[in-house]
Structures are given as structure tokens and as C-alpha cells.
Design a protein around this motif. Structure first.
Motif, short mmCIF file in Angstrom:
data_model
loop_
_atom_site.label_atom_id
_atom_site.label_comp_id
_atom_site.label_asym_id
_atom_site.label_seq_id
_atom_site.Cartn_x
_atom_site.Cartn_y
_atom_site.Cartn_z
N MET A 132 0.82 -1.21 0.00
CA MET A 132 0.00 0.00 0.00
C MET A 132 0.86 1.27 0.00
O MET A 132 0.52 2.26 -0.64
CB MET A 132 -0.93 0.00 1.21
N ALA A 133 1.98 1.22 0.72
CA ALA A 133 2.88 2.38 0.77
C ALA A 133 3.45 2.67 -0.61
O ALA A 133 3.58 3.83 -1.01
CB ALA A 133 4.00 2.13 1.77
N HIS A 136 0.75 4.28 -2.84
CA HIS A 136 0.38 5.66 -2.51
C HIS A 136 1.60 6.55 -2.23
O HIS A 136 1.46 7.64 -1.67
CB HIS A 136 -0.57 5.67 -1.31
N ASN A 137 2.79 6.07 -2.63
CA ASN A 137 4.03 6.87 -2.53
C ASN A 137 4.30 7.37 -1.11
O ASN A 137 4.64 8.54 -0.89
CB ASN A 137 3.96 8.06 -3.50
N ILE A 138 4.17 6.47 -0.14
CA ILE A 138 4.48 6.80 1.25
C ILE A 138 5.96 6.50 1.50
O ILE A 138 6.41 5.39 1.29
CB ILE A 138 3.60 5.99 2.22
N ASP A 139 6.70 7.51 1.92
CA ASP A 139 8.14 7.37 2.11
C ASP A 139 8.47 6.56 3.36
O ASP A 139 7.67 6.43 4.28
CB ASP A 139 8.81 8.74 2.21
N GLN A 145 17.21 3.42 1.79
CA GLN A 145 18.00 2.62 0.86
C GLN A 145 17.31 1.33 0.47
O GLN A 145 17.75 0.63 -0.44
CB GLN A 145 19.38 2.31 1.46
N LYS A 146 16.22 0.98 1.15
CA LYS A 146 15.55 -0.30 0.89
C LYS A 146 14.69 -0.22 -0.36
O LYS A 146 14.22 0.83 -0.76
CB LYS A 146 14.67 -0.67 2.09
N SER A 147 14.47 -1.40 -0.97
CA SER A 147 13.70 -1.45 -2.21
C SER A 147 12.19 -1.43 -1.96
O SER A 147 11.42 -1.32 -2.90
CB SER A 147 14.07 -2.71 -3.01
N LEU A 148 11.77 -1.57 -0.71
CA LEU A 148 10.36 -1.48 -0.36
C LEU A 148 10.23 -0.80 0.99
O LEU A 148 11.20 -0.66 1.72
CB LEU A 148 9.69 -2.85 -0.33
N HIS A 149 9.02 -0.36 1.30
CA HIS A 149 8.78 0.37 2.54
C HIS A 149 8.99 -0.56 3.74
O HIS A 149 8.42 -1.64 3.81
CB HIS A 149 7.36 0.92 2.56
N TYR A 150 9.85 -0.12 4.68
CA TYR A 150 10.11 -0.90 5.89
C TYR A 150 9.39 -0.24 7.07
O TYR A 150 9.74 0.84 7.49
CB TYR A 150 11.62 -0.96 6.18
N MET A 151 8.36 -0.92 7.57
CA MET A 151 7.67 -0.43 8.75
C MET A 151 8.36 -1.00 9.98
O MET A 151 8.52 -2.22 10.12
CB MET A 151 6.20 -0.87 8.73
N GLY A 152 8.81 -0.14 10.87
CA GLY A 152 9.54 -0.58 12.05
C GLY A 152 8.65 -1.27 13.08
O GLY A 152 7.45 -1.44 12.90
N GLY A 153 9.27 -1.65 14.19
CA GLY A 153 8.54 -2.32 15.26
C GLY A 153 9.49 -2.79 16.34
O GLY A 153 10.71 -2.61 16.24
#
Length: 211
Positions: A132-133, A136-139, A145-153
Motif C-alpha cells: 500500500m505504501a 500511494h508513494n508513502i516514504d 535505501q531499501k527497495s520497499l517500505h520498511y515499517m519498524g517495530g
């Protein structure tokens, strides 16, 4: 949870090693595959209770995981490489837990299965939001540097590897360690679902929602 800090500390030495591998004609995808094979060899080592050998193989796998990203950044990162990397990582994580279940099924089966289920929760929420990121172009400012959005945790790459290493160092405590980490993974998944849902609600325009 501390992956961004760890990435900063390891960036320079990994970059230096990556440049030497590039000179030898080694590409990122090859390192990803070799690292995965090395990591999977820890499965039979664990089943046969060769825990120190398994620990070394796990650490070599993680070294490969760091090097493939560094090589990609020094050359040309690709979506195909990013896809391969994260897919094999998820298989590797679960394979190590599966190996401990096989090594002592009566003792480890329930805790190990619960941990693998928690991996599905963290991985599923992570990947679903990444899709989804991207749409919708969510940074992702922490991991540009990652190829996809990394959501932390709370449970990220470093914490997962730390737990896999603890399994090898203290195999008799597998149930306790797995149960604690599974709870942390579930908390991470809940936070990701809540944050992801609210981020998308705040980001997506009304016309997007109607579609």
C-alpha cells in the motif's frame, strides 16, 4: 527496533567488503542465494544438535544479508533483488524455528508453532503495508535505501537474529525464549496494523477510498 542504528554502524565496513566483491565480479543476487543456502544448512545442524555449528551458519547467513544489500547499493539495486532477499529471509527465519521443533518435538512444538504464527503476523502486516505504501508513494525515512517500505517495530531483523542465536546458545530454554519473543512479535504486529491502517486513512484521498 535498533536496525537503523545498526545499519549506520555497519555501513562503512560492509561497503568496503562489497567493493572488493564487486571487483571479483560477484553480484548481489548471488550473495543472497549463497547466504540463504548457508543459512538453511543450519537446519540439519540443529536437528542433529550441533548448535555451535548452527550458530556459525546463522551468523554467516546474516553476513551475506548485509553484504548483498551493500553490493546492491554500490551497483544498481533492483526490485527483483529486493524481492528475492526478503522472501528468502522469511523462509530462513521460520526454517530455523522449524528445526528446533524437529529436534525436540514434544518439548518445542507448541512454543515453536506459536512463534512461527507470530512471524506470519509480523511478516503479513509488514508486507501488506509495503504494498500500500508503494501504491500511494508513502516514504520510509528510516530505511531510504531499501527497495520497499520498511515499517519498524519492536521485533525487527536484529531482534529476530538475536533470538535465533539465543536458541543455539541455550537450546534447553527454547520454549521460554520463543514464548517471550512470540509475545513481542504479536505486539509488533498489533502496532503495525494500527499504525498502518491509520496512516492509510490519513494518506488516501476520499476519491481513492471510493475506488
Amino acid at each position: 527496533m535498533i536496525d537503523p542504528l545498526l545499519n549506520k554502524l555497519l555501513k562503512k565496513p560492509l561497503c568496503g567488503a562489497a567493493k572488493q566483491l564487486i571487483k571479483c565480479g560477484v553480484n548481489a543476487d548471488a550473495v543472497t542465494l549463497i547466504g540463504f543456502i548457508i543459512g538453511i544448512l543450519a537446519v540439519p545442524a540443529i536437528i542433529f544438535e550441533q548448535y555451535i555449528l548452527a550458530l556459525c551458519l546463522i551468523l554467516l547467513n546474516r553476513l551475506g544479508d548485509g553484504l548483498d544489500g551493500a553490493i546492491a547499493r554500490e551497483t544498481s539495486p533492483t526490485d527483483a533483488g529486493g524481492f528475492l532477499d526478503i522472501t528468502l529471509d522469511f523462509i530462513f527465519y521460520s526454517a530455523i524455528v522449524f528445526a528446533f521443533i524437529c529436534a525436540a518435538p514434544e518439548q518445542n512444538a507448541i512454543a515453536g508453532s506459536f512463534l512461527m504464527l507470530s512471524f506470519m503476523a509480523t511478516g503479513g502486516s509488514f508486507l501488506a503495508f509495503a504494498i500500500m505504501a508503494s501504491k500511494h508513494n508513502i516514504d520510509s525515512p528510516k530505511y531510504p535505501q531499501k527497495s520497499l517500505h520498511y515499517m519498524g517495530g519492536l521485533a525487527e531483523g536484529f531482534e529476530t537474529i538475536l533470538v535465533l542465536c539465543l536458541f543455539c546458545l541455550f537450546p534447553s530454554q527454547f520454549v521460554l525464549i520463543a514464548s517471550i519473543f512470540a509475545a513481542i512479535c504479536w505486539l509488533t504486529a498489533i502496532i503495525r496494523i494500527w499504525m498502518g491502517y491509520n496512516t492509510l486513512i490519513a494518506t488516501i484521498k476520499p476519491k481513492d477510498l471510493s475506488g
